[in-house]
Design a protein around this motif. Structure first.
Motif, mmCIF file in Angstrom:
data_model
loop_
_atom_site.group_PDB
_atom_site.id
_atom_site.type_symbol
_atom_site.label_atom_id
_atom_site.label_comp_id
_atom_site.label_asym_id
_atom_site.label_seq_id
_atom_site.Cartn_x
_atom_site.Cartn_y
_atom_site.Cartn_z
ATOM 1 N N MET A 5 4.371 -2.435 0.060
ATOM 2 C CA MET A 5 3.271 -3.185 -0.548
ATOM 3 C C MET A 5 3.744 -3.925 -1.800
ATOM 4 O O MET A 5 3.338 -5.058 -2.055
ATOM 5 C CB MET A 5 2.103 -2.257 -0.873
ATOM 6 N N TRP A 6 4.592 -3.286 -2.579
ATOM 7 C CA TRP A 6 5.132 -3.905 -3.784
ATOM 8 C C TRP A 6 5.941 -5.153 -3.410
ATOM 9 O O TRP A 6 5.794 -6.207 -4.025
ATOM 10 C CB TRP A 6 5.999 -2.879 -4.511
ATOM 11 N N GLN A 7 6.775 -5.051 -2.372
ATOM 12 C CA GLN A 7 7.600 -6.178 -1.949
ATOM 13 C C GLN A 7 6.760 -7.348 -1.446
ATOM 14 O O GLN A 7 7.180 -8.503 -1.544
ATOM 15 C CB GLN A 7 8.574 -5.745 -0.853
ATOM 16 N N GLN A 8 5.586 -7.065 -0.921
ATOM 17 C CA GLN A 8 4.718 -8.105 -0.376
ATOM 18 C C GLN A 8 3.904 -8.804 -1.466
ATOM 19 O O GLN A 8 3.159 -9.731 -1.178
ATOM 20 C CB GLN A 8 3.756 -7.508 0.652
ATOM 21 N N ARG A 9 4.056 -8.364 -2.696
ATOM 22 C CA ARG A 9 3.263 -8.912 -3.805
ATOM 23 C C ARG A 9 4.182 -9.379 -4.937
ATOM 24 O O ARG A 9 4.351 -8.701 -5.933
ATOM 25 C CB ARG A 9 2.279 -7.854 -4.299
ATOM 26 N N ARG A 39 -4.302 -2.840 -7.928
ATOM 27 C CA ARG A 39 -5.500 -2.127 -7.449
ATOM 28 C C ARG A 39 -5.444 -1.932 -5.942
ATOM 29 O O ARG A 39 -5.835 -0.885 -5.429
ATOM 30 C CB ARG A 39 -6.775 -2.879 -7.846
ATOM 31 N N GLU A 40 -4.986 -2.958 -5.210
ATOM 32 C CA GLU A 40 -4.857 -2.836 -3.753
ATOM 33 C C GLU A 40 -3.893 -1.710 -3.391
ATOM 34 O O GLU A 40 -4.156 -0.909 -2.493
ATOM 35 C CB GLU A 40 -4.353 -4.150 -3.154
ATOM 36 N N LEU A 79 -4.699 6.446 -5.175
ATOM 37 C CA LEU A 79 -4.238 6.854 -6.497
ATOM 38 C C LEU A 79 -5.361 6.682 -7.508
ATOM 39 O O LEU A 79 -6.272 5.893 -7.293
ATOM 40 C CB LEU A 79 -3.030 6.012 -6.912
ATOM 41 N N PRO A 80 -5.269 7.365 -8.628
ATOM 42 C CA PRO A 80 -6.293 7.224 -9.667
ATOM 43 C C PRO A 80 -6.428 5.773 -10.105
ATOM 44 O O PRO A 80 -5.456 5.016 -10.103
ATOM 45 C CB PRO A 80 -5.769 8.079 -10.816
ATOM 46 N N GLY A 81 -7.614 5.405 -10.504
ATOM 47 C CA GLY A 81 -7.929 4.034 -10.895
ATOM 48 C C GLY A 81 -7.045 3.463 -11.976
ATOM 49 O O GLY A 81 -6.770 2.277 -11.995
#
Length: 69
Positions: free
Chosen positions: A26-30, A52-53, A60-62
């Motif tokens: 997910m990190w790599q896609q953003r 947030r996504e 995970l916690p907010g």
């Protein structure tokens, strides 16, 4: 007594290999999170939304999404 509570809190959430892989993917896609040459990197709204996504997907916690470097 407080140290026991702290240890128990730390052990409440263990990261599985799947969670780690999901986070990295997910990190790599953003690129707005990591690519300093991108205009999106400087867009705080986009980077906050991306974190947030990720936090929501990994349950995970907010405050995870509020982390900044």
């Amino acid at each position: 007594m407080n140290s026991i509570k702290k240890i128990n809190k730390e052990n409440e959430r263990k990261w599985s290999n799947t969670m780690e892989t999901t986070l990295v993917e997910m990190w790599q896609q953003r690129p707005c999170i990591f690519d300093v040459s991108s205009k999106e990197f400087h867009d705080r709204v986009k980077s906050d939304k991306a974190w947030r996504e990720i936090a929501d997907t990994l349950d995970l916690p907010g405050k995870f999404g509020a982390i900044s470097c």
